[in-house]
Structures are given as structure tokens and as C-alpha cells.
Design a protein around this motif. Structure first.
Motif, PDB file in Angstrom:
ATOM      1  N   GLY A   1       0.827  -1.195   0.000  1.00 59.19           N
ATOM      2  CA  GLY A   1       0.000   0.000   0.000  1.00 59.19           C
ATOM      3  C   GLY A   1       0.858   1.241   0.000  1.00 59.19           C
ATOM      4  O   GLY A   1       2.050   1.188  -0.326  1.00 59.19           O
ATOM      5  N   VAL A   2       0.270   2.353   0.381  1.00 60.25           N
ATOM      6  CA  VAL A   2       0.958   3.645   0.357  1.00 60.25           C
ATOM      7  C   VAL A   2       0.647   4.393   1.645  1.00 60.25           C
ATOM      8  O   VAL A   2      -0.488   4.355   2.142  1.00 60.25           O
ATOM      9  CB  VAL A   2       0.531   4.493  -0.865  1.00 60.25           C
ATOM     10  CG1 VAL A   2       1.174   5.875  -0.826  1.00 60.25           C
ATOM     11  CG2 VAL A   2       0.898   3.778  -2.165  1.00 60.25           C
ATOM     12  N   ASP A   3       1.660   5.056   2.195  1.00 59.63           N
ATOM     13  CA  ASP A   3       1.505   5.899   3.385  1.00 59.63           C
ATOM     14  C   ASP A   3       1.870   7.325   2.996  1.00 59.63           C
ATOM     15  O   ASP A   3       2.987   7.583   2.552  1.00 59.63           O
ATOM     16  CB  ASP A   3       2.432   5.391   4.495  1.00 59.63           C
ATOM     17  CG  ASP A   3       2.167   6.062   5.835  1.00 59.63           C
ATOM     18  OD1 ASP A   3       1.259   6.914   5.920  1.00 59.63           O
ATOM     19  OD2 ASP A   3       2.888   5.738   6.800  1.00 59.63           O
ATOM     20  N   VAL A   4       0.925   8.246   3.155  1.00 62.28           N
ATOM     21  CA  VAL A   4       1.152   9.661   2.870  1.00 62.28           C
ATOM     22  C   VAL A   4       0.928  10.434   4.153  1.00 62.28           C
ATOM     23  O   VAL A   4      -0.144  10.354   4.762  1.00 62.28           O
ATOM     24  CB  VAL A   4       0.205  10.188   1.770  1.00 62.28           C
ATOM     25  CG1 VAL A   4       0.457  11.668   1.515  1.00 62.28           C
ATOM     26  CG2 VAL A   4       0.374   9.386   0.485  1.00 62.28           C
ATOM     27  N   ARG A   5       1.962  11.185   4.576  1.00 64.30           N
ATOM     28  CA  ARG A   5       1.841  11.998   5.787  1.00 64.30           C
ATOM     29  C   ARG A   5       2.257  13.435   5.499  1.00 64.30           C
ATOM     30  O   ARG A   5       3.272  13.671   4.842  1.00 64.30           O
ATOM     31  CB  ARG A   5       2.689  11.422   6.933  1.00 64.30           C
ATOM     32  CG  ARG A   5       2.190  10.071   7.399  1.00 64.30           C
ATOM     33  CD  ARG A   5       2.921   9.544   8.605  1.00 64.30           C
ATOM     34  NE  ARG A   5       2.400   8.234   8.961  1.00 64.30           N
ATOM     35  CZ  ARG A   5       1.397   8.034   9.804  1.00 64.30           C
ATOM     36  NH1 ARG A   5       0.822   9.062  10.400  1.00 64.30           N
ATOM     37  NH2 ARG A   5       0.981   6.806  10.069  1.00 64.30           N
TER      38      ARG A   5
ATOM     39  N   ALA B   1      -0.959   6.160  -6.421  1.00 62.45           N
ATOM     40  CA  ALA B   1      -1.447   7.004  -5.327  1.00 62.45           C
ATOM     41  C   ALA B   1      -1.463   8.464  -5.775  1.00 62.45           C
ATOM     42  O   ALA B   1      -0.420   9.017  -6.114  1.00 62.45           O
ATOM     43  CB  ALA B   1      -0.557   6.852  -4.101  1.00 62.45           C
ATOM     44  N   PRO B   2      -2.623   9.110  -5.767  1.00 61.26           N
ATOM     45  CA  PRO B   2      -2.719  10.519  -6.182  1.00 61.26           C
ATOM     46  C   PRO B   2      -2.381  11.472  -5.033  1.00 61.26           C
ATOM     47  O   PRO B   2      -3.212  12.278  -4.608  1.00 61.26           O
ATOM     48  CB  PRO B   2      -4.176  10.638  -6.614  1.00 61.26           C
ATOM     49  CG  PRO B   2      -4.897   9.664  -5.725  1.00 61.26           C
ATOM     50  CD  PRO B   2      -3.946   8.517  -5.492  1.00 61.26           C
ATOM     51  N   PHE B   3      -1.127  11.387  -4.542  1.00 60.65           N
ATOM     52  CA  PHE B   3      -0.741  12.179  -3.367  1.00 60.65           C
ATOM     53  C   PHE B   3      -0.836  13.671  -3.612  1.00 60.65           C
ATOM     54  O   PHE B   3      -0.886  14.469  -2.675  1.00 60.65           O
ATOM     55  CB  PHE B   3       0.678  11.816  -2.927  1.00 60.65           C
ATOM     56  CG  PHE B   3       1.759  12.287  -3.850  1.00 60.65           C
ATOM     57  CD1 PHE B   3       2.300  13.556  -3.722  1.00 60.65           C
ATOM     58  CD2 PHE B   3       2.235  11.467  -4.865  1.00 60.65           C
ATOM     59  CE1 PHE B   3       3.290  14.005  -4.582  1.00 60.65           C
ATOM     60  CE2 PHE B   3       3.227  11.900  -5.719  1.00 60.65           C
ATOM     61  CZ  PHE B   3       3.755  13.178  -5.591  1.00 60.65           C
ATOM     62  N   GLY B   4      -0.846  14.073  -4.887  1.00 68.38           N
ATOM     63  CA  GLY B   4      -0.926  15.496  -5.226  1.00 68.38           C
ATOM     64  C   GLY B   4      -2.204  16.163  -4.771  1.00 68.38           C
ATOM     65  O   GLY B   4      -2.309  17.389  -4.794  1.00 68.38           O
ATOM     66  N   THR B   5      -3.179  15.368  -4.320  1.00 70.20           N
ATOM     67  CA  THR B   5      -4.402  15.952  -3.775  1.00 70.20           C
ATOM     68  C   THR B   5      -4.160  16.608  -2.416  1.00 70.20           C
ATOM     69  O   THR B   5      -4.968  17.430  -1.970  1.00 70.20           O
ATOM     70  CB  THR B   5      -5.499  14.885  -3.625  1.00 70.20           C
ATOM     71  OG1 THR B   5      -5.007  13.828  -2.772  1.00 70.20           O
ATOM     72  CG2 THR B   5      -5.872  14.297  -4.982  1.00 70.20           C
ATOM     73  N   VAL B   6      -3.048  16.227  -1.748  1.00 67.13           N
ATOM     74  CA  VAL B   6      -2.752  16.803  -0.431  1.00 67.13           C
ATOM     75  C   VAL B   6      -1.349  17.406  -0.337  1.00 67.13           C
ATOM     76  O   VAL B   6      -1.064  18.153   0.609  1.00 67.13           O
ATOM     77  CB  VAL B   6      -2.919  15.745   0.692  1.00 67.13           C
ATOM     78  CG1 VAL B   6      -4.377  15.314   0.797  1.00 67.13           C
ATOM     79  CG2 VAL B   6      -2.007  14.556   0.467  1.00 67.13           C
ATOM     80  N   VAL B   7      -0.472  17.070  -1.284  1.00 69.57           N
ATOM     81  CA  VAL B   7       0.890  17.613  -1.303  1.00 69.57           C
ATOM     82  C   VAL B   7       1.150  18.183  -2.693  1.00 69.57           C
ATOM     83  O   VAL B   7       1.041  17.455  -3.687  1.00 69.57           O
ATOM     84  CB  VAL B   7       1.964  16.534  -1.016  1.00 69.57           C
ATOM     85  CG1 VAL B   7       3.356  17.156  -0.994  1.00 69.57           C
ATOM     86  CG2 VAL B   7       1.680  15.818   0.290  1.00 69.57           C
TER      87      VAL B   7
END
Length: 204
Positions: free
Chosen positions: A110-114, A165-171
Motif C-alpha cells: 500500500g501507500v503511506d502519505v503523511r 497514489a494521487p498524493f498530489g491531492t494533499v501535497v
């Protein structure tokens, strides 16, 4: 306090501790972007603990401002659980990172975004989880492109996409582009070894 990472000898770049959860601390070590592991060490980096511990280590390698890949080749896992995991991706601090993870105990990825220490939800991680089972010689990789990170697993020379993972929605991608390649370790107990950390385009 005992060291979670007790050998980190050859993964040419210095790995810097960004985060270690008590009771573990992480001793300084070096990592090689590519090349064989010297026979003196059974693995390039060995983590061991007798209680739940975790660490995030960053390599000061500058990559492209946008696209970058990070690959890791595990040597061995502890064989216990519930945490027996390796992570890889990008980190800006102990509180800011985007990491793909593989949990050997559960056989999942999975993916962890903090961001500022707060874990982000499925909108940033892409949800959980993908079933995958590591065997000796397999590798994991993550590829950053704009505001996404795609994780991959290699088996018998073939790459399989695990998730995006579309992390760009929060970073903001511009912020993540300033973060360095990183590797993470999470262990309940036992020993985990990594052979090689590779950042294509990084220093030899």
C-alpha cells in the motif's frame, strides 16, 4: 536505547535518520546507488529489534524536479508480524513523506502519505491494499510523476503495477519534488535486510 539499524554499510550515499520510533534509534551508515554488496556484509542494511520499532532514512540524492524512481531490493525479512515491512519513496522530514510499503507478514502492499505528521486518507493513498508476495531476488519500485506515485513489484524479470497514489491531492508536486529519496523499515521483532537502494540518475 538499542539501534534498529545496526549495519548500513553499502546500500556511496549517506542515509540520514528522519524518524525512529522508541525504543529504536538508527546508527549512521552509507548506501550505494547501485553495485554488488561486498562479501563482508550479509546485507547492505540490516535492521533488528526485539520490540515494535520503525525508522525512515533519507538519501541526499537530488533527482529530477518532477519524475523520479526509487528501487529497493530486499535480502530477507524477519518472518514475524504484524509488522515486517519495507517502505520506499520520498521524504521531506520525519513528518512529511510519500512512501510505498510492502508488509511481508500479510503479503500486502500500500501507500503511506503523511503531511505535517498527519496520515492522509484514500484520496491521497489510492486505498488499501494490493496482494503481493516477495520471494528472494524480487525488487520493489516507486515512480513519481507530477502528483502521483505508482508502486511496482518485479518478479522473474517482469514488473507488475501495484497501485497509483494521487498524493498530489494533499501535497503540491512542487513541494514533493524538493523531498529526497527515502527508505523505511517497520518491525515488530527480528531482523530485516536490504541489499540495494537504487535511484536511477543518482550518483554512482
Amino acid at each position: 536505547m538499542r539501534s534498529l539499524v545496526r549495519r548500513a554499510a553499502t546500500l556511496g550515499v549517506l542515509l540520514t535518520l528522519l524518524a525512529g520510533l522508541s525504543p529504536a534509534t538508527v546508527a549512521p551508515g552509507t548506501a550505494r546507488a547501485a553495485g554488488p554488496v561486498p562479501p563482508l556484509y550479509p546485507s547492505a542494511l540490516v535492521a533488528s529489534t526485539d520490540s515494535p520499532s520503525a525508522a525512515v532514512l533519507a538519501a541526499p540524492i537530488t533527482g529530477p524536479a518532477d519524475d523520479i524512481a526509487v528501487l529497493v531490493e530486499p535480502r530477507s525479512f524477519a518472518g514475524g508480524g504484524p509488522e515486517d515491512s519495507v517502505c520506499l519513496g520520498r521524504a521531506g522530514s520525519a513528518r512529511d513523506f510519500v512512501l510505498g510499503w510492502y508488509n511481508h507478514h500479510r503479503g500486502t502492499s500500500g501507500v503511506d502519505v503523511r503531511v505535517d505528521g498527519t496520515g492522509q486518507g484514500n484520496g491521497a493513498t489510492g486505498g488499501c491494499c494490493t496482494t503481493v508476495r516477495w520471494t528472494e531476488g524480487d525488487r520493489f519500485a516507486v515512480v513519481f510523476s507530477g502528483g502521483t506515485m505508482t508502486s511496482w513489484a518485479e518478479h522473474d524479470g517482469r514488473w507488475r503495477r501495484l497501485r497509483t497514489a494521487p498524493f498530489g491531492t494533499v501535497v503540491a508536486p512542487e513541494r514533493a519534488a524538493t523531498w529526497t529519496p527515502a527508505v523505511g523499515l517497520r518491525l515488530t521483532s527480528g531482523e530485516l535486510g536490504l541489499d540495494r537502494l537504487t535511484v536511477p540518475g543518482g550518483p554512482d
